[in-house]
Each structure stands twice: as C-alpha cells, then as structure tokens.
Motif scaffolding. Sequence first.
Motif, PDB file in Angstrom:
ATOM      1  N   GLU A  94      14.065  10.668  14.504  1.00  0.00           N
ATOM      2  CA  GLU A  94      14.526   9.788  15.589  1.00  0.00           C
ATOM      3  C   GLU A  94      15.580  10.486  16.451  1.00  0.00           C
ATOM      4  OE1 GLU A  94      12.843   7.406  12.332  1.00  0.00           O
ATOM      5  OE2 GLU A  94      14.402   8.932  12.354  1.00  0.00           O
ATOM      6  N   ALA A  95      16.530  11.154  15.813  1.00  0.00           N
ATOM      7  CA  ALA A  95      17.602  11.830  16.552  1.00  0.00           C
ATOM      8  C   ALA A  95      17.041  12.940  17.439  1.00  0.00           C
ATOM      9  CB  ALA A  95      18.636  12.382  15.584  1.00  0.00           C
ATOM     10  N   ARG A  96      16.114  13.713  16.928  1.00  0.00           N
ATOM     11  CA  ARG A  96      15.516  14.785  17.734  1.00  0.00           C
ATOM     12  C   ARG A  96      14.757  14.218  18.933  1.00  0.00           C
ATOM     13  NH1 ARG A  96      15.425  20.109  16.263  1.00  0.00           N
ATOM     14  NH2 ARG A  96      16.667  20.464  14.396  1.00  0.00           N
ATOM     15  N   CYS A  97      14.098  13.101  18.730  1.00  0.00           N
ATOM     16  CA  CYS A  97      13.376  12.454  19.829  1.00  0.00           C
ATOM     17  C   CYS A  97      14.354  11.943  20.892  1.00  0.00           C
ATOM     18  CB  CYS A  97      12.527  11.317  19.272  1.00  0.00           C
ATOM     19  SG  CYS A  97      11.508  10.554  20.533  1.00  0.00           S
ATOM     20  N   ILE A  98      15.423  11.280  20.456  1.00  0.00           N
ATOM     21  CA  ILE A  98      16.449  10.794  21.396  1.00  0.00           C
ATOM     22  C   ILE A  98      17.022  11.972  22.173  1.00  0.00           C
ATOM     23  CG2 ILE A  98      18.738   9.735  21.563  1.00  0.00           C
ATOM     24  CD1 ILE A  98      17.892   8.052  19.024  1.00  0.00           C
ATOM     25  N   ALA A  99      17.328  13.065  21.478  1.00  0.00           N
ATOM     26  CA  ALA A  99      17.894  14.253  22.124  1.00  0.00           C
ATOM     27  C   ALA A  99      16.932  14.843  23.152  1.00  0.00           C
ATOM     28  CB  ALA A  99      18.265  15.296  21.071  1.00  0.00           C
TER      29      ALA A  99
END
Length: 118
Positions: A35-40
């Motif tokens: 999720e964090a990589r996608c948000i980034a």
Amino acid sequence: MSVAHDFNIFKPMQDLTFEHTISHQCGVTMNDSVEARCIAEVMESKPGIKVTYMPAMIRIDGEGKMEFKMDEISEALGREMTPHLFEISTSTHYGRMVMIDDNTVVLFGNMDDALEYT
C-alpha cells in the motif's frame, strides 16, 4: 519529483540550525508495504512532492498542501483504498491532516488553511 534510495534525510544534531520561522511543510512517513509503495508512486507524479525510499520506510514530503485521492490510489493499487485504510498505512504525519470527504485526505502545512475544515 525525486526518488532517493541512498540519501539520508536525517541530520546529526550538531548539523541542525534552529530558526524562528514557519516552514509550511507537510508529509507522511509510512512503513514499507504494498500500500505504501502504491501511495508513493501515485504521489511522486504530482508537482512539488518529494518521495524518499529508505530501508523499511517511505517518506512523502510537500510544501503547503498535499492531496491524497483515494480513487487514484485505488486504481493504482487494484483494490479499494479508503481514508481509514490510508491512515492505517501512514505511520506518522506532520501538518494538519483533514479528511475532506470519502475520497480526499489533505495534509496542510499552513495551519490557517486547515481552519475552514474544523
């Protein structure tokens, strides 16, 4: 837009200088995850946003205001992202975080700008 993989954003105490100014910066720090990589990835395409990848953490910084659109993140992620799941994905933030509606979370670096939502 910039991505740094070997850059340390933290400074030793002896290298810090303290000024009596207001920065108007805002941002989030997230544990590295799908999720964090996608948000980034979604945010690094936006102007004025700096994404820094560190071991086990991702940091997203901006000036003034940062808008996180859940529909954009959901599309990139391939499943639903809600403001509540977004908050779970963020370890910490600085600036005033406001959930505008079910699709939009905004971080304000200028606290006066956030007052209209209180």
